[in-house]
Design a protein around this motif. Structure first.
Motif, PDB file in Angstrom:
ATOM      1  N   GLU A  81       0.827  -1.210   0.000  1.00 40.85           N
ATOM      2  CA  GLU A  81       0.000   0.000   0.000  1.00 40.85           C
ATOM      3  C   GLU A  81       0.864   1.263   0.000  1.00 40.85           C
ATOM      4  OE1 GLU A  81      -3.298   0.488  -0.294  1.00 40.85           O
ATOM      5  OE2 GLU A  81      -3.338  -1.649  -0.779  1.00 40.85           O
ATOM      6  N   PHE A  82       1.940   1.247   0.801  1.00 43.88           N
ATOM      7  CA  PHE A  82       2.854   2.388   0.847  1.00 43.88           C
ATOM      8  C   PHE A  82       3.551   2.551  -0.496  1.00 43.88           C
ATOM      9  CE2 PHE A  82       7.129   4.087   2.099  1.00 43.88           C
ATOM     10  CZ  PHE A  82       6.694   5.379   2.346  1.00 43.88           C
ATOM     11  N   ALA A  83       3.930   1.431  -1.108  1.00 43.02           N
ATOM     12  CA  ALA A  83       4.583   1.492  -2.419  1.00 43.02           C
ATOM     13  C   ALA A  83       3.628   2.039  -3.466  1.00 43.02           C
ATOM     14  CB  ALA A  83       5.071   0.099  -2.814  1.00 43.02           C
ATOM     15  N   LYS A  84       2.359   1.671  -3.381  1.00 39.44           N
ATOM     16  CA  LYS A  84       1.377   2.194  -4.328  1.00 39.44           C
ATOM     17  C   LYS A  84       1.235   3.705  -4.169  1.00 39.44           C
ATOM     18  CE  LYS A  84      -2.777   0.679  -3.841  1.00 39.44           C
ATOM     19  NZ  LYS A  84      -4.104   0.067  -3.873  1.00 39.44           N
ATOM     20  N   ASP A  85       1.265   4.187  -2.925  1.00 36.35           N
ATOM     21  CA  ASP A  85       1.193   5.632  -2.688  1.00 36.35           C
ATOM     22  C   ASP A  85       2.432   6.341  -3.236  1.00 36.35           C
ATOM     23  OD1 ASP A  85      -1.239   5.331  -1.475  1.00 36.35           O
ATOM     24  OD2 ASP A  85      -0.425   5.349   0.577  1.00 36.35           O
ATOM     25  N   LEU A  86       3.599   5.712  -3.083  1.00 33.69           N
ATOM     26  CA  LEU A  86       4.818   6.318  -3.622  1.00 33.69           C
ATOM     27  C   LEU A  86       4.780   6.380  -5.148  1.00 33.69           C
ATOM     28  CD1 LEU A  86       7.616   4.792  -1.360  1.00 33.69           C
ATOM     29  CD2 LEU A  86       6.804   7.146  -1.406  1.00 33.69           C
ATOM     30  N   PHE A  87       4.311   5.297  -5.777  1.00 35.72           N
ATOM     31  CA  PHE A  87       4.174   5.307  -7.239  1.00 35.72           C
ATOM     32  C   PHE A  87       3.218   6.413  -7.684  1.00 35.72           C
ATOM     33  CE2 PHE A  87       5.651   0.758  -7.513  1.00 35.72           C
ATOM     34  CZ  PHE A  87       6.690   1.019  -8.389  1.00 35.72           C
ATOM     35  N   ALA A  88       2.116   6.544  -6.976  1.00 41.19           N
ATOM     36  CA  ALA A  88       1.138   7.575  -7.332  1.00 41.19           C
ATOM     37  C   ALA A  88       1.730   8.974  -7.163  1.00 41.19           C
ATOM     38  CB  ALA A  88      -0.114   7.436  -6.473  1.00 41.19           C
ATOM     39  N   ALA A  89       2.521   9.167  -6.104  1.00 40.80           N
ATOM     40  CA  ALA A  89       3.144  10.479  -5.892  1.00 40.80           C
ATOM     41  C   ALA A  89       4.187  10.770  -6.968  1.00 40.80           C
ATOM     42  CB  ALA A  89       3.799  10.517  -4.500  1.00 40.80           C
ATOM     43  N   ALA A  90       4.915   9.741  -7.388  1.00 44.60           N
ATOM     44  CA  ALA A  90       5.932   9.931  -8.412  1.00 44.60           C
ATOM     45  C   ALA A  90       5.320  10.281  -9.751  1.00 44.60           C
ATOM     46  CB  ALA A  90       6.797   8.674  -8.530  1.00 44.60           C
ATOM     47  N   LEU A  91       4.175   9.715 -10.051  1.00 41.53           N
ATOM     48  CA  LEU A  91       3.552   9.947 -11.356  1.00 41.53           C
ATOM     49  C   LEU A  91       2.569  11.102 -11.346  1.00 41.53           C
ATOM     50  CD1 LEU A  91       3.024   6.236 -12.405  1.00 41.53           C
ATOM     51  CD2 LEU A  91       4.898   7.765 -12.993  1.00 41.53           C
ATOM     52  N   ALA A  92       2.179  11.575 -10.167  1.00 39.23           N
ATOM     53  CA  ALA A  92       1.163  12.641 -10.099  1.00 39.23           C
ATOM     54  C   ALA A  92       1.703  13.968 -10.591  1.00 39.23           C
ATOM     55  CB  ALA A  92       0.662  12.787  -8.666  1.00 39.23           C
ATOM     56  N   ASP A  93       2.980  14.267 -10.333  1.00 38.24           N
ATOM     57  CA  ASP A  93       3.493  15.570 -10.744  1.00 38.24           C
ATOM     58  C   ASP A  93       3.662  15.670 -12.254  1.00 38.24           C
ATOM     59  OD1 ASP A  93       5.591  13.838 -10.942  1.00 38.24           O
ATOM     60  OD2 ASP A  93       7.091  15.221 -10.161  1.00 38.24           O
TER      61      ASP A  93
END
Length: 96
Positions: A81-93
């Motif tokens: 779940e934490f990794a999914k949040d990190l992926f989302a943060a990396a791709l959101a910008d």
């Protein structure tokens, strides 16, 4: 008092030698003749510096994004779940 007309013969001005005119143009281009209107070397250096700063900002953003993705991949096995949040943060910008 009487006024007299005096005619004075003045020799014509000599033409500027081509080499001197070329050298003056080169020096004016190098150092910029008018500071209110930058041209020549100063303007070229300012444009090159602006391009370098913009490219460096893009490279820095890409490096930070890759570091965040690498961190997400490291945590993917243990904390998905934490990794999914990190992926989302990396791709959101990239979408903003």
């Amino acid at each position: 008092m009487s006024v007299q007309k005096v005619n004075v013969l003045v020799p014509p001005l000599r033409a500027v030698p081509p080499a001197a005119a070329w050298a003056a143009d080169a020096v004016a281009w190098l150092f910029g003749g008018d500071p209110r209107h930058p041209s020549g070397l100063p303007a070229w250096l300012a444009a090159a510096r602006a391009r370098y700063v913009a490219d460096r900002a893009l490279r820095r953003e890409a490096g930070e994004r890759m570091a965040l993705i690498a961190l997400a991949q490291r945590y993917e096995a243990t904390q998905p779940e934490f990794a999914k949040d990190l992926f989302a943060a990396a791709l959101a910008d990239r979408q903003a």
